[in-house]
Design a protein around this motif. Sequence first.
Motif, PDB file in Angstrom:
ATOM      1  N   ARG A   1       2.352   7.751   2.921  1.00 18.43           N
ATOM      2  CA  ARG A   1       2.998   6.547   2.395  1.00 18.43           C
ATOM      3  C   ARG A   1       4.352   6.271   3.045  1.00 18.43           C
TER       4      ARG A   1
ATOM      5  N   ASP B   1      -5.929   2.088  -0.826  1.00 15.06           N
ATOM      6  CA  ASP B   1      -4.823   2.831  -1.434  1.00 15.06           C
ATOM      7  C   ASP B   1      -4.522   4.085  -0.613  1.00 15.06           C
ATOM      8  N   LEU B   2      -3.257   4.470  -0.596  1.00  9.95           N
ATOM      9  CA  LEU B   2      -2.816   5.632   0.166  1.00  9.95           C
ATOM     10  C   LEU B   2      -2.360   6.732  -0.778  1.00  9.95           C
ATOM     11  N   ASP B   3      -2.646   7.968  -0.424  1.00  7.29           N
ATOM     12  CA  ASP B   3      -2.258   9.113  -1.246  1.00  7.29           C
ATOM     13  C   ASP B   3      -1.299  10.005  -0.471  1.00  7.29           C
ATOM     14  N   GLY B   4      -0.276  10.465  -1.164  1.00  8.94           N
ATOM     15  CA  GLY B   4       0.626  11.442  -0.576  1.00  8.94           C
ATOM     16  C   GLY B   4       1.771  10.807   0.188  1.00  8.94           C
TER      17      GLY B   4
ATOM     18  N   ARG C   1       0.818  -1.211   0.000  1.00 11.28           N
ATOM     19  CA  ARG C   1       0.000   0.000   0.000  1.00 11.28           C
ATOM     20  C   ARG C   1       0.855   1.265   0.000  1.00 11.28           C
TER      21      ARG C   1
END
Length: 239
Positions: free
Chosen positions: A111, A104-107, A35
């Motif tokens: 992360r 899902d991970l953003d940025g 992820r």
Amino acid sequence: MARTTDRSTTRLTQRLVQLYAGLALYGASAALLVRAGLGLEPWGVLHQGLAELTGISIGVVSIIVGAVVLLLWIPLRQRPGLGTVSNVFVVGLAMDGTLAVVGDLDGFGVRIPVMVLGIVLNGVATGLYIAARFGPGPRDGLMTGLNQRTGRSIRLVRTAIEVAVVVTGFLLGGSLGAGTVLYALAIGPLAQLFLRLFALPEACGPGSAVASGDPDTPAPAAGSGPVAAPASEQAILPQ
């Protein structure tokens, strides 16, 4: 006699809990690295590449690869333990389960911490499951088997396997990046730390070898494995 039996049963239960907690945490930590999207551990790169190629989930790919590697133990005359077989299934199932929960991970602000957390938890998991002393993982046994059959050093065999795995996985579309490098640098010290932390005392007295359930796992290694017992300490990192 009854008191000795009770102690043996309690110790076995503790080892089993430690084994399966470690394997489940290993799969969860590998999922966090997926992820984070900043690079996986060597075998994770291969699993992800095969998952991209086949459309099968990465956890199921991990199970299939583990089973195939376990078959390679036959000509190498390696003997699996409960931990070996459990590793094949539990890690992959825990990985897919965690991926289903963690989206899902953003940025990079999210992360990067998740990547670091995944690596640290992977070290914790390594200490838990190897210190339980139920046998090495399939990939670890491949390494020690090749070491015994070829006479090459553990360091050389491990490096050759992991380079081949990473290159193959990357060519298939696996994620290679900063996380891969950080994992390679950090997992040895982390595993050593947590292996010492979770080491269980050896059973003593008549019949202790039977009570422990330890398989014969000759595994000379340099600085890449458990501390719970001299043979384990050489062994290795799961995957």
